[in-house]
Design a protein around this motif. Structure first.
Motif, PDB file in Angstrom:
ATOM      1  N   GLY A 104      -7.319   4.090  13.506  1.00 26.66           N
ATOM      2  CA  GLY A 104      -7.056   5.522  13.359  1.00 26.66           C
ATOM      3  C   GLY A 104      -6.839   5.832  11.892  1.00 26.66           C
ATOM      4  N   GLN A 105      -6.868   7.116  11.557  1.00 25.63           N
ATOM      5  CA  GLN A 105      -6.808   7.523  10.154  1.00 25.63           C
ATOM      6  C   GLN A 105      -5.466   8.124   9.744  1.00 25.63           C
ATOM      7  OE1 GLN A 105      -9.303   6.786   7.967  1.00 25.63           O
ATOM      8  NE2 GLN A 105     -10.049   5.674   9.766  1.00 25.63           N
ATOM      9  N   TYR A 106      -4.493   8.149  10.645  1.00 26.96           N
ATOM     10  CA  TYR A 106      -3.202   8.730  10.290  1.00 26.96           C
ATOM     11  C   TYR A 106      -2.545   7.908   9.184  1.00 26.96           C
ATOM     12  CZ  TYR A 106       1.654  10.222  10.684  1.00 26.96           C
ATOM     13  OH  TYR A 106       2.922  10.674  10.397  1.00 26.96           O
ATOM     14  N   ASN A 107      -1.999   8.612   8.165  1.00 19.24           N
ATOM     15  CA  ASN A 107      -1.464   7.939   6.982  1.00 19.24           C
ATOM     16  C   ASN A 107       0.057   7.893   6.936  1.00 19.24           C
ATOM     17  OD1 ASN A 107      -3.942   7.252   5.892  1.00 19.24           O
ATOM     18  ND2 ASN A 107      -4.155   9.188   4.791  1.00 19.24           N
ATOM     19  N   PHE A 108       0.714   8.097   8.062  1.00 21.64           N
ATOM     20  CA  PHE A 108       2.174   7.948   8.156  1.00 21.64           C
ATOM     21  C   PHE A 108       2.895   8.854   7.147  1.00 21.64           C
ATOM     22  CE2 PHE A 108       0.040   3.788   8.762  1.00 21.64           C
ATOM     23  CZ  PHE A 108       0.180   3.687  10.136  1.00 21.64           C
ATOM     24  N   ASP A 109       2.394  10.078   7.017  1.00 20.11           N
ATOM     25  CA  ASP A 109       2.927  10.990   5.999  1.00 20.11           C
ATOM     26  C   ASP A 109       3.874  12.046   6.564  1.00 20.11           C
ATOM     27  OD1 ASP A 109       0.988  12.323   7.433  1.00 20.11           O
ATOM     28  OD2 ASP A 109      -0.081  13.123   5.682  1.00 20.11           O
ATOM     29  N   ARG A 110       4.287  11.904   7.820  1.00 20.56           N
ATOM     30  CA  ARG A 110       5.223  12.861   8.418  1.00 20.56           C
ATOM     31  C   ARG A 110       6.504  12.141   8.839  1.00 20.56           C
ATOM     32  NH1 ARG A 110       1.877  17.084  12.231  1.00 20.56           N
ATOM     33  NH2 ARG A 110       0.002  17.236  10.937  1.00 20.56           N
ATOM     34  N   PRO A 111       7.622  12.851   8.843  1.00 27.59           N
ATOM     35  CA  PRO A 111       8.830  12.252   9.430  1.00 27.59           C
ATOM     36  C   PRO A 111       8.547  11.882  10.885  1.00 27.59           C
ATOM     37  CG  PRO A 111       9.357  14.277   8.251  1.00 27.59           C
ATOM     38  CD  PRO A 111       7.866  14.217   8.325  1.00 27.59           C
ATOM     39  N   ALA A 112       9.023  10.724  11.295  1.00 26.66           N
ATOM     40  CA  ALA A 112       8.694  10.225  12.628  1.00 26.66           C
ATOM     41  C   ALA A 112       9.949  10.068  13.476  1.00 26.66           C
ATOM     42  CB  ALA A 112       7.962   8.883  12.522  1.00 26.66           C
ATOM     43  N   ILE A 113       9.786  10.306  14.764  1.00 27.65           N
ATOM     44  CA  ILE A 113      10.858  10.117  15.743  1.00 27.65           C
ATOM     45  C   ILE A 113      10.300   9.300  16.899  1.00 27.65           C
ATOM     46  CG2 ILE A 113      12.394  11.250  17.396  1.00 27.65           C
ATOM     47  CD1 ILE A 113      12.692  13.527  15.461  1.00 27.65           C
ATOM     48  N   ASP A 142       0.828  -1.203   0.000  1.00 27.31           N
ATOM     49  CA  ASP A 142       0.000   0.000   0.000  1.00 27.31           C
ATOM     50  C   ASP A 142       0.866   1.257   0.000  1.00 27.31           C
ATOM     51  OD1 ASP A 142      -2.419  -1.342  -0.005  1.00 27.31           O
ATOM     52  OD2 ASP A 142      -2.544  -1.439   2.184  1.00 27.31           O
ATOM     53  N   GLY A 143       0.357   2.295  -0.625  1.00 28.37           N
ATOM     54  CA  GLY A 143       1.106   3.544  -0.700  1.00 28.37           C
ATOM     55  C   GLY A 143       1.344   4.206   0.643  1.00 28.37           C
ATOM     56  N   ILE A 144       0.439   3.966   1.606  1.00 28.23           N
ATOM     57  CA  ILE A 144       0.588   4.626   2.910  1.00 28.23           C
ATOM     58  C   ILE A 144       1.428   3.811   3.886  1.00 28.23           C
ATOM     59  CG2 ILE A 144      -1.615   5.832   2.660  1.00 28.23           C
ATOM     60  CD1 ILE A 144      -2.772   3.861   4.727  1.00 28.23           C
ATOM     61  N   TYR A 145       1.873   2.634   3.475  1.00 35.80           N
ATOM     62  CA  TYR A 145       2.769   1.850   4.342  1.00 35.80           C
ATOM     63  C   TYR A 145       3.984   2.713   4.673  1.00 35.80           C
ATOM     64  CZ  TYR A 145       5.469  -2.307   5.835  1.00 35.80           C
ATOM     65  OH  TYR A 145       6.191  -3.240   6.543  1.00 35.80           O
ATOM     66  N   PRO A 146       4.354   2.811   5.958  1.00 39.80           N
ATOM     67  CA  PRO A 146       5.449   3.719   6.348  1.00 39.80           C
ATOM     68  C   PRO A 146       6.713   3.494   5.513  1.00 39.80           C
ATOM     69  CG  PRO A 146       4.355   2.847   8.292  1.00 39.80           C
ATOM     70  CD  PRO A 146       3.779   2.101   7.125  1.00 39.80           C
ATOM     71  N   LYS A 147       7.166   4.545   4.856  1.00 38.44           N
ATOM     72  CA  LYS A 147       8.305   4.407   3.944  1.00 38.44           C
ATOM     73  C   LYS A 147       9.569   3.884   4.621  1.00 38.44           C
ATOM     74  CE  LYS A 147       6.720   7.874   0.623  1.00 38.44           C
ATOM     75  NZ  LYS A 147       7.014   9.181  -0.008  1.00 38.44           N
ATOM     76  N   PRO A 148       9.921   4.366   5.821  1.00 38.44           N
ATOM     77  CA  PRO A 148      11.142   3.832   6.448  1.00 38.44           C
ATOM     78  C   PRO A 148      11.091   2.328   6.691  1.00 38.44           C
ATOM     79  CG  PRO A 148      10.461   5.870   7.526  1.00 38.44           C
ATOM     80  CD  PRO A 148       9.342   5.461   6.624  1.00 38.44           C
ATOM     81  N   LEU A 149       9.884   1.785   6.936  1.00 41.27           N
ATOM     82  CA  LEU A 149       9.766   0.345   7.182  1.00 41.27           C
ATOM     83  C   LEU A 149      10.133  -0.471   5.947  1.00 41.27           C
ATOM     84  CD1 LEU A 149       6.571  -0.420   9.332  1.00 41.27           C
ATOM     85  CD2 LEU A 149       8.972  -0.651   9.971  1.00 41.27           C
ATOM     86  N   ARG A 150       9.941   0.097   4.770  1.00 38.12           N
ATOM     87  CA  ARG A 150      10.248  -0.623   3.534  1.00 38.12           C
ATOM     88  C   ARG A 150      11.734  -0.971   3.442  1.00 38.12           C
ATOM     89  NH1 ARG A 150       5.832  -0.318   0.150  1.00 38.12           N
ATOM     90  NH2 ARG A 150       4.361   1.380   0.598  1.00 38.12           N
ATOM     91  N   GLU A 151      12.573  -0.244   4.186  1.00 39.16           N
ATOM     92  CA  GLU A 151      14.015  -0.463   4.129  1.00 39.16           C
ATOM     93  C   GLU A 151      14.434  -1.728   4.897  1.00 39.16           C
ATOM     94  OE1 GLU A 151      15.686   3.036   5.791  1.00 39.16           O
ATOM     95  OE2 GLU A 151      14.699   4.401   4.391  1.00 39.16           O
ATOM     96  N   LEU A 152      13.574  -2.254   5.757  1.00 42.45           N
ATOM     97  CA  LEU A 152      13.954  -3.371   6.622  1.00 42.45           C
ATOM     98  C   LEU A 152      13.864  -4.694   5.873  1.00 42.45           C
ATOM     99  CD1 LEU A 152      12.182  -2.517   9.999  1.00 42.45           C
ATOM    100  CD2 LEU A 152      14.277  -1.577   9.020  1.00 42.45           C
ATOM    101  N   HIS A 153      14.857  -5.547   6.068  1.00 41.94           N
ATOM    102  CA  HIS A 153      14.809  -6.869   5.438  1.00 41.94           C
ATOM    103  C   HIS A 153      13.726  -7.734   6.057  1.00 41.94           C
ATOM    104  CE1 HIS A 153      16.998  -8.049   9.063  1.00 41.94           C
ATOM    105  NE2 HIS A 153      16.737  -9.314   8.752  1.00 41.94           N
ATOM    106  N   ASP A 154      13.364  -7.441   7.324  1.00 44.97           N
ATOM    107  CA  ASP A 154      12.319  -8.204   7.999  1.00 44.97           C
ATOM    108  C   ASP A 154      11.086  -7.332   8.254  1.00 44.97           C
ATOM    109  OD1 ASP A 154      13.503  -6.541   9.849  1.00 44.97           O
ATOM    110  OD2 ASP A 154      13.533  -8.032  11.464  1.00 44.97           O
ATOM    111  N   ARG A 155      10.799  -6.454   7.298  1.00 48.81           N
ATOM    112  CA  ARG A 155       9.640  -5.584   7.458  1.00 48.81           C
ATOM    113  C   ARG A 155       8.357  -6.418   7.599  1.00 48.81           C
ATOM    114  NH1 ARG A 155      11.705  -5.147   2.384  1.00 48.81           N
ATOM    115  NH2 ARG A 155      10.456  -5.873   0.614  1.00 48.81           N
ATOM    116  N   PRO A 156       7.414  -5.928   8.397  1.00 46.26           N
ATOM    117  CA  PRO A 156       6.169  -6.682   8.574  1.00 46.26           C
ATOM    118  C   PRO A 156       5.370  -6.752   7.279  1.00 46.26           C
ATOM    119  CG  PRO A 156       6.039  -4.530   9.646  1.00 46.26           C
ATOM    120  CD  PRO A 156       7.457  -4.708   9.224  1.00 46.26           C
TER     121      PRO A 156
END
Length: 384
Positions: free
Chosen positions: A112-121, A91-105
């Motif tokens: 909730g309706q948040y679409n993971f569209d902000r830089p996260a800390i 999905d397009g809204i899947y958190p982009k940083p997670l895509r970098e993980l070899h063991d991403r879920p």
């Protein structure tokens, strides 16, 4: 075995995510080998599945007999009843940083309706926190949320709770990552916090409904907390605390690791001090994060602007706004949640020029609404 067309892609991902004897790494290898469509995994024969590295008889049997392990209809009913969606890795809204993980879920259950569209800390720490740790976590979380970052934590007692509370205090975005099924609130006393996070941000989990928390699920949760974010902040942790696992994941994933120093005689400071000795960045202000992440002005997330003359915003900082001008009230709104902003942060939050802000700050100091600290930041006095 079912043909691909009997399932939607999302249903196939849901089923794969819940099967025993097969994890995200093996699923990714199967997807790569079979063209990227999860339905093709269920359509492939056992022999074809076992040609993929890491997929043995137990995994292939689990896939072939998936209906014996997973009740898809019941899961979808629970999702509909709970207002939960399943965000897949495609999905397009899947958190982009997670895509970098070899063991991403494979996917994330999301309430909730948040679409993971902000830089996260991420902000993590001990459950047995001190008042200092709670106040520090709330302050940093509020400042980061005000600057436009999403604050990610694990909804646990202590620092996690303070981090979510700090972000919520100024109307910012926060995500709670659970180490159990999304239908289980743990700890139970955080039910109200769970609901408030879901209302404005998101509660997420990679685990199916009904999955109870254990040591394995918490470790899996921690890799997601770190993986979703550009940086991880540790506020109070013993050397054997779960937050140290999150920090280790962050280091392995190439994320920045920050640690807040504490008292040398306090057990909850030992982990942070060890992280600093091992190369983590010592954190004393939000400016340290902005400098380390090297955010250029045009690339920073959009801050949450305080409304000019907003008495409620000033009141959130603990002051009576009746004697303030519109410009002064706008600045005082930046102190909500106990924030102690610097001039640079105030410039970013208000959109005003430094010279104009300096004059406003001087008037607020003279009126005894704020005080300038030795480190250059400003602190609300709590009233004129």
């Amino acid at each position: 075995m079912d043909a691909p067309e009997t399932l939607t892609e999302r249903q196939a991902f849901l089923a794969l995510n819940s099967l025993p004897d097969i994890g995200p790494v093996s699923i990714r290898r199967l997807l790569d080998s079979l063209g990227g469509d999860p339905r093709a995994i269920f359509a492939a024969g056992v022999k074809r599945l076992e040609e993929v590295r890491g997929v043995g008889p137990a995994a292939s049997s689990s896939i072939a007999n998936w209906r014996a392990h997973f009740d898809l209809a019941r899961e979808e009913e629970r999702m509909a009843a709970g207002g939960v969606t399943f965000v897949t890795m495609q999905d397009g809204i899947y958190p982009k940083p997670l895509r970098e993980l070899h063991d991403r879920p494979v996917g994330l259950y999301r309430k909730g309706q948040y679409n993971f569209d902000r830089p996260a800390i991420a902000m993590v720490g001990t459950r047995r926190t001190t008042l200092y740790g709670q106040a520090t976590a709330k302050k940093f979380a509020a400042e980061l949320a005000r600057l436009g970052f999403c604050v990610v934590s694990g909804l646990a007692r202590g620092i996690d709770t303070a981090a979510h509370e700090g972000a919520l205090s100024i109307g910012g975005k926060t995500v709670a990552v659970l180490g159990c099924g999304i239908d289980i609130v743990y700890p139970p006393e955080n039910l109200d916090l769970y609901r408030r996070v879901a209302e404005t941000g998101a509660v997420v989990s990679e685990f199916p409904f009904g999955r109870r928390a254990d040591r394995q699920t918490f470790a899996m949760r921690n890799r997601i907390v770190a993986g979703m974010c550009a940086a991880v902040i540790v506020v109070e942790s013993d050397v054997n605390g779960g937050s140290m696992i999150t920090a280790r994941f962050a280091g392995e994933q190439g994320r920045h690791v920050f640690a807040v120093p504490g008292r040398i005689d306090q057990a909850t400071s030992r982990g942070c001090h060890q992280l600093i000795r091992d190369g983590a960045t010592l954190l004393t202000s939000v400016d340290d994060i902005l400098e380390e992440l090297s955010y250029l002005e045009g690339l920073r997330p959009k801050p949450i602007p305080p409304k000019a003359g907003d008495a409620a915003g000033a009141a959130a900082a603990g002051v009576d706004a009746s004697g303030l001008s519109a410009a002064e009230a706008a600045v005082m709104a930046c102190f909500a949640g106990g924030a102690m902003p610097t001039l640079d942060i105030l410039v970013a939050q208000t959109g005003r020029k430094p010279a104009e802000l300096s004059a406003t700050l001087m008037m607020l100091e003279l009126k005894r609404y704020i005080a300038k600290r030795t480190d250059g930041s400003f602190e609300a006095r709590g009233g004129g």
